[in-house]
Design a protein around this motif. Structure first.
Motif, PDB file in Angstrom:
ATOM      1  N   TYR B  63      34.128  31.081  -5.184  1.00 49.27           N
ATOM      2  CA  TYR B  63      33.728  29.891  -4.425  1.00 49.27           C
ATOM      3  C   TYR B  63      33.242  30.295  -3.031  1.00 49.27           C
ATOM      4  N   CYS B  66      29.804  31.726  -3.120  1.00 48.70           N
ATOM      5  CA  CYS B  66      28.833  30.651  -3.395  1.00 48.70           C
ATOM      6  C   CYS B  66      28.641  29.768  -2.155  1.00 48.70           C
ATOM      7  N   THR B  70      25.157  29.406  -0.178  1.00 47.19           N
ATOM      8  CA  THR B  70      24.361  28.164  -0.254  1.00 47.19           C
ATOM      9  C   THR B  70      24.547  27.266   0.975  1.00 47.19           C
ATOM     10  N   ALA B  76      28.249  24.733  -4.047  1.00 44.76           N
ATOM     11  CA  ALA B  76      29.175  25.857  -4.280  1.00 44.76           C
ATOM     12  C   ALA B  76      30.142  25.533  -5.422  1.00 44.76           C
ATOM     13  N   LEU B  79      28.195  25.719  -8.707  1.00 42.70           N
ATOM     14  CA  LEU B  79      27.866  27.115  -9.029  1.00 42.70           C
ATOM     15  C   LEU B  79      29.109  27.907  -9.436  1.00 42.70           C
ATOM     16  N   THR B  80      30.245  27.603  -8.801  1.00 42.18           N
ATOM     17  CA  THR B  80      31.490  28.301  -9.168  1.00 42.18           C
ATOM     18  C   THR B  80      31.839  28.000 -10.615  1.00 42.18           C
ATOM     19  N   VAL B  83      29.565  29.908 -12.806  1.00 39.61           N
ATOM     20  CA  VAL B  83      29.916  31.344 -12.836  1.00 39.61           C
ATOM     21  C   VAL B  83      31.017  31.572 -13.872  1.00 39.61           C
ATOM     22  N   THR B 109      28.156  36.641 -10.189  1.00 41.08           N
ATOM     23  CA  THR B 109      28.005  35.548  -9.217  1.00 41.08           C
ATOM     24  C   THR B 109      26.693  35.678  -8.460  1.00 41.08           C
ATOM     25  N   ARG B 110      26.433  36.894  -8.007  1.00 38.47           N
ATOM     26  CA  ARG B 110      25.223  37.155  -7.218  1.00 38.47           C
ATOM     27  C   ARG B 110      23.970  36.857  -8.039  1.00 38.47           C
ATOM     28  N   LEU B 113      23.499  33.213  -8.243  1.00 41.10           N
ATOM     29  CA  LEU B 113      23.053  32.671  -6.956  1.00 41.10           C
ATOM     30  C   LEU B 113      21.565  32.937  -6.723  1.00 41.10           C
ATOM     31  N   HIS B 116      19.619  30.632  -8.870  1.00 40.39           N
ATOM     32  CA  HIS B 116      19.671  29.297  -8.265  1.00 40.39           C
ATOM     33  C   HIS B 116      18.760  29.225  -7.035  1.00 40.39           C
ATOM     34  N   GLU B 172      23.291  38.159   1.470  1.00 39.58           N
ATOM     35  CA  GLU B 172      24.241  38.572   0.420  1.00 39.58           C
ATOM     36  C   GLU B 172      24.967  39.859   0.804  1.00 39.58           C
TER      37      GLU B 172
END
Lengths: 167, 220
Positions: B63, B66, B70, B76, B79-80, B83, B109-110, B113, B116, B172
């Motif tokens: 989280y 994310c 974002t 977030a 997206l979590t 993931v 996760t990356r 992201l 996205h 990142e």
């Protein structure tokens, strides 16, 4: 030391992960290069600022929301289970495969079962033969069977005699 | 000489802190590595409790990455969840020899992201100028009423605004190193770039961040 080299070493310098000689070389370069000195000051300042910032926590219901997701089903088909089991061992050396307690136990049980079957096979075969002989004898000694058999024999003999007379 | 003095002043307490942090993080990481591997194996055998533990342990970090990337709580959260769905579907492809579980999860996760980010690039192009700049300025104006040396939640909010102004690749790198405390080697694995590139991006990202904050009268 060139500026490009310093750029690589700067992160380690700020972490305190450079040797004494590297540290001296970096500081000598920073003393003579205003651009790199500014980069170092800014980077160090940002690190210090981020250290002061609070860490981000997930909202209270986040875990529950993930666990309640209908698209995530842990129960799997037996084919998937089998694939999962096989994929764990694919590409591993044979000794590691055999080293698994479950597999070693399974192999041991199969060997034991075959050995027991081998030992039992001889006596079992004799018993089967004897039982078959007994059954045949009992069948032939039945009155009805013996009557049918003697009648059949008579008919065969009669048929043989008739055939001889015709010739 | 003044340049050295000021850099040394900033870095000396930071050096000790970083070394202590690194030593502690190394030990904790080793313990977690075994625990994570066992949890993954139990999940693969269909154990519900193991999946719950895995989610509980890693939700905060996922989280956090994310949210930092974002800058939006709602995004977030979505997206979590995404993931963890992707994690669940690809759990079988995790191999211990290919790196630790947290690094593997960070890479997952990356990648999500970045997907996205690319998908929503057009929406952000119109939103960012009108919405993000006044948001940061408003937060800075509020903090400027005090002594200027902000910390805690306030610093976190200012940092959030400033991070959004960095390019995705610098953002990142800074998030993974300075906020999630991954090793350079691990970040290189996550981003699939050499360690030298990670360090170079990190310096540029940190310096850019300091300039953005200073431009908005935040003491860095």
């Amino acid at each position: 030391m060139r500026c490009a080299e310093l750029e690589i070493l700067l992160a380690d310098y700020l972490d305190g992960a450079v040797s004494g000689a590297e540290k001296l070389a970096i500081e000598a370069h920073l003393a003579g290069c205003a651009v790199c000195a500014e980069l170092a000051r800014d980077a160090a300042g940002a690190v210090a600022f981020m250290d002061r910032a609070a860490t981000v926590e997930a909202p209270p219901g986040m875990v529950a929301r993930i666990l309640a997701d209908d698209r995530i089903k842990l129960r799997r088909l037996w084919t998937e289970r089998l694939l999962g089991f096989v994929s764990q061992y694919v590409g591993q050396p044979v000794w590691r495969l055999l080293w698994q307690p479950r597999l070693a136990m399974g192999v041991a049980m199969v060997v034991l079962s075959i050995a027991m079957l081998g030992r039992m096979w001889g006596p079992a075969e004799n018993q089967v033969h004897r039982a078959w002989d007994r059954t045949v004898k009992q069948y032939e000694s039945l009155p009805l069977v013996s009557a049918i058999q003697s009648q059949l024999e008579d008919w065969t003999q009669d048929a043989g005699l008739n055939g001889a007379q015709d010739q | 000489m003044a340049a050295i003095a000021s850099v040394a002043q900033i870095t000396t307490p930071g050096l000790l802190l970083s070394q202590a942090k690194a030593a502690l993080a190394g030990k904790t990481r080793e313990k977690c590595l075994n625990a994570d591997t066992q949890l993954v194996e139990r999940c693969l055998s269909g154990e519900q409790a193991a999946w719950e533990d895995l989610v509980k342990i890693h939700t905060r970090r996922v989280y956090s990455i994310c949210f930092r990337f974002t800058g939006s709580e709602a995004e977030a959260q979505d997206l979590t969840q995404e993931v963890f769905l992707r994690l669940f579907r690809s759990l079988r492809s995790f191999r211990v020899g290919q790196g630790s579980f947290p690094v593997w999860l960070a890479r997952l996760t990356r990648n999500l992201l970045i997907d996205h980010y690319r998908r929503t690039r057009m929406e952000r192009a119109t939103d960012s100028i009108e919405q993000q700049l006044p948001m940061l300025e408003e937060k800075v104006a509020m903090s400027a009423r005090t002594d200027g040396l902000v910390a805690g939640r306030e610093a976190s909010e200012l940092l959030q605004g400033a991070l959004q102004k960095l390019s995705p690749e610098l953002r990142e790198t800074v998030i993974l190193r300075d906020l999630e405390e991954l090793e350079y080697r691990e970040i290189a694995q996550v981003l699939n770039v050499p360690e030298g590139t990670v360090k170079s991006r990190l310096n540029r990202g940190r310096a850019e961040l300091a300039r953005i904050l200073r431009r908005h009268k935040v003491t860095v």
